[in-house]
Scaffold this motif. Structure first.
Motif, PDB file in Angstrom:
ATOM      1  N   LEU A 137     -10.431 -52.832  26.038  1.00 24.88           N
ATOM      2  CA  LEU A 137     -11.187 -53.667  26.971  1.00 24.88           C
ATOM      3  C   LEU A 137     -12.276 -54.479  26.273  1.00 24.88           C
ATOM      4  CD1 LEU A 137     -11.564 -51.118  29.913  1.00 24.88           C
ATOM      5  CD2 LEU A 137     -10.377 -53.325  30.033  1.00 24.88           C
ATOM      6  N   GLY A 138     -12.449 -54.278  24.958  1.00 19.25           N
ATOM      7  CA  GLY A 138     -13.473 -55.001  24.218  1.00 19.25           C
ATOM      8  C   GLY A 138     -14.869 -54.420  24.358  1.00 19.25           C
ATOM      9  N   ARG A 139     -14.979 -53.221  24.935  1.00 19.67           N
ATOM     10  CA  ARG A 139     -16.284 -52.570  25.116  1.00 19.67           C
ATOM     11  C   ARG A 139     -16.550 -51.685  23.896  1.00 19.67           C
ATOM     12  NH1 ARG A 139     -15.336 -50.558  31.286  1.00 19.67           N
ATOM     13  NH2 ARG A 139     -17.182 -49.258  30.824  1.00 19.67           N
ATOM     14  N   THR A 140     -16.839 -52.365  22.774  1.00 16.21           N
ATOM     15  CA  THR A 140     -16.848 -51.687  21.478  1.00 16.21           C
ATOM     16  C   THR A 140     -17.973 -50.669  21.333  1.00 16.21           C
ATOM     17  OG1 THR A 140     -18.049 -53.569  20.544  1.00 16.21           O
ATOM     18  CG2 THR A 140     -15.657 -53.566  20.303  1.00 16.21           C
ATOM     19  N   HIS A 141     -19.148 -50.936  21.910  1.00 15.94           N
ATOM     20  CA  HIS A 141     -20.248 -49.980  21.778  1.00 15.94           C
ATOM     21  C   HIS A 141     -19.900 -48.663  22.463  1.00 15.94           C
ATOM     22  CE1 HIS A 141     -23.271 -52.541  19.874  1.00 15.94           C
ATOM     23  NE2 HIS A 141     -22.807 -53.540  20.624  1.00 15.94           N
ATOM     24  N   GLU A 142     -19.360 -48.743  23.676  1.00 16.81           N
ATOM     25  CA  GLU A 142     -18.957 -47.530  24.388  1.00 16.81           C
ATOM     26  C   GLU A 142     -17.787 -46.849  23.688  1.00 16.81           C
ATOM     27  OE1 GLU A 142     -19.115 -48.133  28.948  1.00 16.81           O
ATOM     28  OE2 GLU A 142     -18.898 -50.139  28.066  1.00 16.81           O
ATOM     29  N   ALA A 143     -16.874 -47.669  23.141  1.00 14.75           N
ATOM     30  CA  ALA A 143     -15.733 -47.098  22.417  1.00 14.75           C
ATOM     31  C   ALA A 143     -16.208 -46.315  21.198  1.00 14.75           C
ATOM     32  CB  ALA A 143     -14.775 -48.209  21.989  1.00 14.75           C
ATOM     33  N   ALA A 144     -17.188 -46.855  20.473  1.00 14.78           N
ATOM     34  CA  ALA A 144     -17.711 -46.161  19.290  1.00 14.78           C
ATOM     35  C   ALA A 144     -18.319 -44.818  19.682  1.00 14.78           C
ATOM     36  CB  ALA A 144     -18.746 -47.036  18.582  1.00 14.78           C
ATOM     37  N   ASP A 145     -19.058 -44.789  20.778  1.00 13.28           N
ATOM     38  CA  ASP A 145     -19.646 -43.527  21.236  1.00 13.28           C
ATOM     39  C   ASP A 145     -18.553 -42.516  21.575  1.00 13.28           C
ATOM     40  OD1 ASP A 145     -22.202 -44.515  20.939  1.00 13.28           O
ATOM     41  OD2 ASP A 145     -22.418 -45.080  23.053  1.00 13.28           O
ATOM     42  N   ALA A 146     -17.488 -42.986  22.222  1.00 10.70           N
ATOM     43  CA  ALA A 146     -16.403 -42.082  22.611  1.00 10.70           C
ATOM     44  C   ALA A 146     -15.648 -41.579  21.376  1.00 10.70           C
ATOM     45  CB  ALA A 146     -15.443 -42.792  23.568  1.00 10.70           C
ATOM     46  N   TYR A 147     -15.447 -42.451  20.377  1.00 12.59           N
ATOM     47  CA  TYR A 147     -14.796 -42.001  19.148  1.00 12.59           C
ATOM     48  C   TYR A 147     -15.635 -40.936  18.446  1.00 12.59           C
ATOM     49  CZ  TYR A 147     -11.003 -45.444  19.143  1.00 12.59           C
ATOM     50  OH  TYR A 147      -9.867 -46.157  19.449  1.00 12.59           O
ATOM     51  N   ARG A 148     -16.954 -41.132  18.427  1.00 11.72           N
ATOM     52  CA  ARG A 148     -17.814 -40.129  17.807  1.00 11.72           C
ATOM     53  C   ARG A 148     -17.739 -38.798  18.557  1.00 11.72           C
ATOM     54  NH1 ARG A 148     -21.121 -44.694  16.189  1.00 11.72           N
ATOM     55  NH2 ARG A 148     -21.945 -44.918  18.307  1.00 11.72           N
ATOM     56  N   GLU A 149     -17.674 -38.866  19.885  1.00  7.65           N
ATOM     57  CA  GLU A 149     -17.547 -37.639  20.675  1.00  7.65           C
ATOM     58  C   GLU A 149     -16.234 -36.936  20.362  1.00  7.65           C
ATOM     59  OE1 GLU A 149     -17.248 -36.185  25.357  1.00  7.65           O
ATOM     60  OE2 GLU A 149     -17.782 -38.272  24.896  1.00  7.65           O
ATOM     61  N   ALA A 150     -15.155 -37.696  20.262  1.00  6.72           N
ATOM     62  CA  ALA A 150     -13.851 -37.107  19.948  1.00  6.72           C
ATOM     63  C   ALA A 150     -13.853 -36.491  18.555  1.00  6.72           C
ATOM     64  CB  ALA A 150     -12.754 -38.157  20.058  1.00  6.72           C
ATOM     65  N   LEU A 151     -14.488 -37.158  17.611  1.00  8.49           N
ATOM     66  CA  LEU A 151     -14.559 -36.630  16.246  1.00  8.49           C
ATOM     67  C   LEU A 151     -15.257 -35.278  16.206  1.00  8.49           C
ATOM     68  CD1 LEU A 151     -15.373 -39.704  13.956  1.00  8.49           C
ATOM     69  CD2 LEU A 151     -13.706 -37.892  13.465  1.00  8.49           C
ATOM     70  N   GLY A 152     -16.240 -35.099  17.065  1.00  7.75           N
ATOM     71  CA  GLY A 152     -16.993 -33.853  17.068  1.00  7.75           C
ATOM     72  C   GLY A 152     -16.195 -32.645  17.495  1.00  7.75           C
ATOM     73  N   SER A 153     -15.068 -32.867  18.187  1.00  4.64           N
ATOM     74  CA  SER A 153     -14.273 -31.731  18.665  1.00  4.64           C
ATOM     75  C   SER A 153     -12.817 -31.773  18.206  1.00  4.64           C
ATOM     76  CB  SER A 153     -14.321 -31.663  20.197  1.00  4.64           C
ATOM     77  OG  SER A 153     -13.936 -32.904  20.770  1.00  4.64           O
ATOM     78  N   ALA A 154     -12.421 -32.779  17.417  1.00  6.90           N
ATOM     79  CA  ALA A 154     -11.034 -32.862  16.947  1.00  6.90           C
ATOM     80  C   ALA A 154     -10.726 -31.678  16.043  1.00  6.90           C
ATOM     81  CB  ALA A 154     -10.810 -34.176  16.205  1.00  6.90           C
ATOM     82  N   PRO A 155      -9.633 -30.941  16.292  1.00  8.76           N
ATOM     83  CA  PRO A 155      -9.402 -29.681  15.574  1.00  8.76           C
ATOM     84  C   PRO A 155      -8.713 -29.808  14.226  1.00  8.76           C
ATOM     85  CG  PRO A 155      -7.749 -29.946  17.271  1.00  8.76           C
ATOM     86  CD  PRO A 155      -8.664 -31.135  17.390  1.00  8.76           C
ATOM     87  N   THR A 156      -8.027 -30.923  13.946  1.00  3.87           N
ATOM     88  CA  THR A 156      -7.272 -31.033  12.698  1.00  3.87           C
ATOM     89  C   THR A 156      -7.771 -32.185  11.846  1.00  3.87           C
ATOM     90  OG1 THR A 156      -5.551 -32.521  13.562  1.00  3.87           O
ATOM     91  CG2 THR A 156      -5.211 -30.152  13.868  1.00  3.87           C
ATOM     92  N   ALA A 157      -7.598 -32.037  10.528  1.00  2.26           N
ATOM     93  CA  ALA A 157      -8.026 -33.075   9.596  1.00  2.26           C
ATOM     94  C   ALA A 157      -7.290 -34.400   9.827  1.00  2.26           C
ATOM     95  CB  ALA A 157      -7.834 -32.590   8.159  1.00  2.26           C
ATOM     96  N   PRO A 158      -5.948 -34.411  10.064  1.00  2.00           N
ATOM     97  CA  PRO A 158      -5.267 -35.693  10.307  1.00  2.00           C
ATOM     98  C   PRO A 158      -5.830 -36.448  11.506  1.00  2.00           C
ATOM     99  CG  PRO A 158      -3.663 -33.998   9.804  1.00  2.00           C
ATOM    100  CD  PRO A 158      -4.977 -33.305   9.967  1.00  2.00           C
ATOM    101  N   GLU A 159      -6.175 -35.727  12.573  1.00  2.00           N
ATOM    102  CA  GLU A 159      -6.742 -36.386  13.748  1.00  2.00           C
ATOM    103  C   GLU A 159      -8.133 -36.932  13.446  1.00  2.00           C
ATOM    104  OE1 GLU A 159      -5.171 -34.165  17.655  1.00  2.00           O
ATOM    105  OE2 GLU A 159      -5.817 -32.799  16.081  1.00  2.00           O
ATOM    106  N   ARG A 160      -8.920 -36.185  12.681  1.00  2.00           N
ATOM    107  CA  ARG A 160     -10.262 -36.668  12.341  1.00  2.00           C
ATOM    108  C   ARG A 160     -10.186 -37.922  11.477  1.00  2.00           C
ATOM    109  NH1 ARG A 160     -11.139 -31.018  12.148  1.00  2.00           N
ATOM    110  NH2 ARG A 160     -10.790 -30.915   9.901  1.00  2.00           N
ATOM    111  N   ARG A 161      -9.221 -37.949  10.563  1.00  2.00           N
ATOM    112  CA  ARG A 161      -9.066 -39.160   9.736  1.00  2.00           C
ATOM    113  C   ARG A 161      -8.677 -40.357  10.593  1.00  2.00           C
ATOM    114  NH1 ARG A 161      -7.139 -35.375   5.730  1.00  2.00           N
ATOM    115  NH2 ARG A 161      -5.001 -35.518   6.513  1.00  2.00           N
ATOM    116  N   TYR A 162      -7.774 -40.142  11.545  1.00  2.00           N
ATOM    117  CA  TYR A 162      -7.365 -41.238  12.424  1.00  2.00           C
ATOM    118  C   TYR A 162      -8.539 -41.733  13.269  1.00  2.00           C
ATOM    119  CZ  TYR A 162      -5.435 -43.542  16.524  1.00  2.00           C
ATOM    120  OH  TYR A 162      -5.211 -44.435  17.541  1.00  2.00           O
ATOM    121  N   LEU A 163      -9.286 -40.808  13.852  1.00  2.00           N
ATOM    122  CA  LEU A 163     -10.423 -41.195  14.692  1.00  2.00           C
ATOM    123  C   LEU A 163     -11.494 -41.902  13.861  1.00  2.00           C
ATOM    124  CD1 LEU A 163     -10.622 -37.943  16.834  1.00  2.00           C
ATOM    125  CD2 LEU A 163     -10.005 -40.216  17.684  1.00  2.00           C
ATOM    126  N   THR A 164     -11.686 -41.467  12.631  1.00  2.00           N
ATOM    127  CA  THR A 164     -12.646 -42.139  11.746  1.00  2.00           C
ATOM    128  C   THR A 164     -12.206 -43.574  11.478  1.00  2.00           C
ATOM    129  OG1 THR A 164     -13.266 -40.048  10.707  1.00  2.00           O
ATOM    130  CG2 THR A 164     -13.741 -42.065   9.474  1.00  2.00           C
TER     131      THR A 164
END
Length: 427
Positions: free
Chosen positions: A384-411
């Motif tokens: 949707l182009g709402r990059t500031h909110e998207a960045a916050d959500a990616y950081r939240e997901a990174l904080g609880s992602a259980p596997t290294a491959p998922e963390r690399r993708y989210l990063t």
């Protein structure tokens, strides 16, 4: 030494269930079986660097665990009584040293597979459903208590208590270690299918660790599902589950890149998908659906078939997938199903429609701590182009992602939206 450690890790993923199942059949003691299996893997770490990795690691480990169990029982004060009990529980012929499971145990199903016996024992109707599934994942797949807790979205402490209660109930109720006769199979079908489903999911998308895909677990689930469909030829959900596994497994090799990073579905190289498995999965699904009793596994297989048969990501029939998720949500109401439906609606009707559903889930708190909820919101916000909110959500997901491959993708995704923000500021 690193090669030996990798061999032991691979053997654990592929052989844990066989080793534990064999020792349970031999002794009737679930805790002892797990302890002896763990000891066998510890022995492997000591002996294999010196002697080399055996040609058949599973047979070596099974023999080591059986020997350890025999020694323990002989040393303990109650060993004689336990050995007499084991003689009643054990098959008439023990498995030989090559790691085979033996083929006669007084079980009238005619199924000579210790792991299938273990699964049906865990899935006895005397146990509550959650205990059945959790115990099987622990003993058959070797999942840690923490991994099983994540699969059930409960605390590790609660899951530990659940496992203890399940083992106690098996002992107290004298539940036999066998595949039940044909007339008793239907009452355990739902639990066994649930176990196989979660076992496959843990192999296809691990709940923790450095690897996203654990092929040993998913391969074992497929093997057991094939055995089960032979036992239950008239059960369309068993056939549907096997179809679902094959359709997903066909894509397993493309789910991570060379560096181990998660590759999302739309970016996977479809020329590397296993066309043979997709074709078999579609045929099995069609056979199941012809019986006119579509259940949750058949519907999920139909969703997987929509993905697996689309020539390109752009050709995916997202409206059909959204409709299938809507039907699935009515059959098995679940916040995880609703999250998947939000993704499908976001693709079929636009990211705003999907985000509305995801936000509703967020407000409910039903998926608190589940990393795929903020990851899904992040993707929809990014589109949707709402990059500031998207960045916050990616950081939240990174904080609880259980596997290294998922963390690399989210990063990677987080860095992309940050770059978009920098471009917007300098424009």
């Amino acid at each position: 030494m690193q090669d030996v450690e990798e061999a032991v890790t691979r053997a654990f993923q592929e052989e844990w269930g066989r080793v534990v199942a064999t020792v349970i059949r031999m002794t009737g003691d679930w805790d002892l079986a797990e302890e002896c299996a763990q000891d066998a893997f510890a022995q492997a770490l000591r002996h294999w660097p010196r002697d080399g990795v055996p040609r058949r690691p599973g047979a070596w480990l099974t023999t080591a665990a059986r020997n350890r169990a025999t020694d323990r029982l002989r040393r303990e004060a109650v060993g004689a009584a336990k050995l007499r009990q084991a003689a009643l529980l054990a098959p008439r012929s023990e498995p030989d040293g090559d790691g085979s499971d033996g083929d006669s145990d007084g079980d009238d199903s005619g199924v000579p597979d210790d792991r299938l016996r273990l699964m049906f024992t865990c899935c006895h109707p005397a146990l509550p459903f959650e205990q059945r599934v959790a115990l099987t994942l622990r003993t058959l797949a070797g999942l840690t208590t923490a991994e099983i807790a994540r699969a059930f979205l409960v605390s590790e402490e609660a899951m530990s208590q659940r496992l203890v209660r399940a083992k106690r109930r098996i002992r107290q109720a004298g539940i036999p270690y066998r595949v039940p006769p044909a007339h008793l199979l239907p009452e355990r079908t739902r639990s066994v299918l649930g176990v196989l489903y979660l076992l496959f999911n843990e192999g296809y998308s691990a709940s923790g660790g450095d690897d996203l895909v654990r092929r040993g677990l998913s391969g074992e689930a497929v093997r057991l599902a094939r055995l089960l469909t032979g036992l239950l030829p008239g059960e369309p959900e068993a056939t549907g589950l096997l179809a679902l596994m094959l359709l997903h497994d066909a894509r397993a090799a493309t789910r991570t890149g060379p560096d181990g990073t998660l590759v999302p579905l739309e970016e996977q190289d479809r020329s590397r998908w296993d066309a043979g498995r997709i074709g078999e999965g579609v045929r099995l699904l069609e056979d199941a659906l012809r019986q006119g009793r579509a259940g949750p596994y058949q519907i999920q297989a139909a969703i997987a078939a929509c993905h697996g048969t689309a020539p390109t990501a752009a050709d995916t029939d997202w409206p059909q997938i959204a409709a299938l998720y809507d039907r699935l949500a009515r059959l098995v109401p679940s916040p995880v199903v609703e999250l998947n439906r939000a993704v499908a609606v976001g693709m079929a009707e636009g990211p705003a429609a999907g985000l509305a559903l995801a936000d509703r889930l967020r407000e409910s708190g039903a998926l608190a701590g589940y990393h795929l909820l903020p990851a899904t919101r992040a993707d929809l916000l990014r589109r949707l182009g709402r990059t500031h909110e998207a960045a916050d959500a990616y950081r939240e997901a990174l904080g609880s992602a259980p596997t290294a491959p998922e963390r690399r993708y989210l990063t990677r995704r987080l860095n992309e939206v940050r770059a978009q923000q920098d471009t917007t500021r300098t424009a």
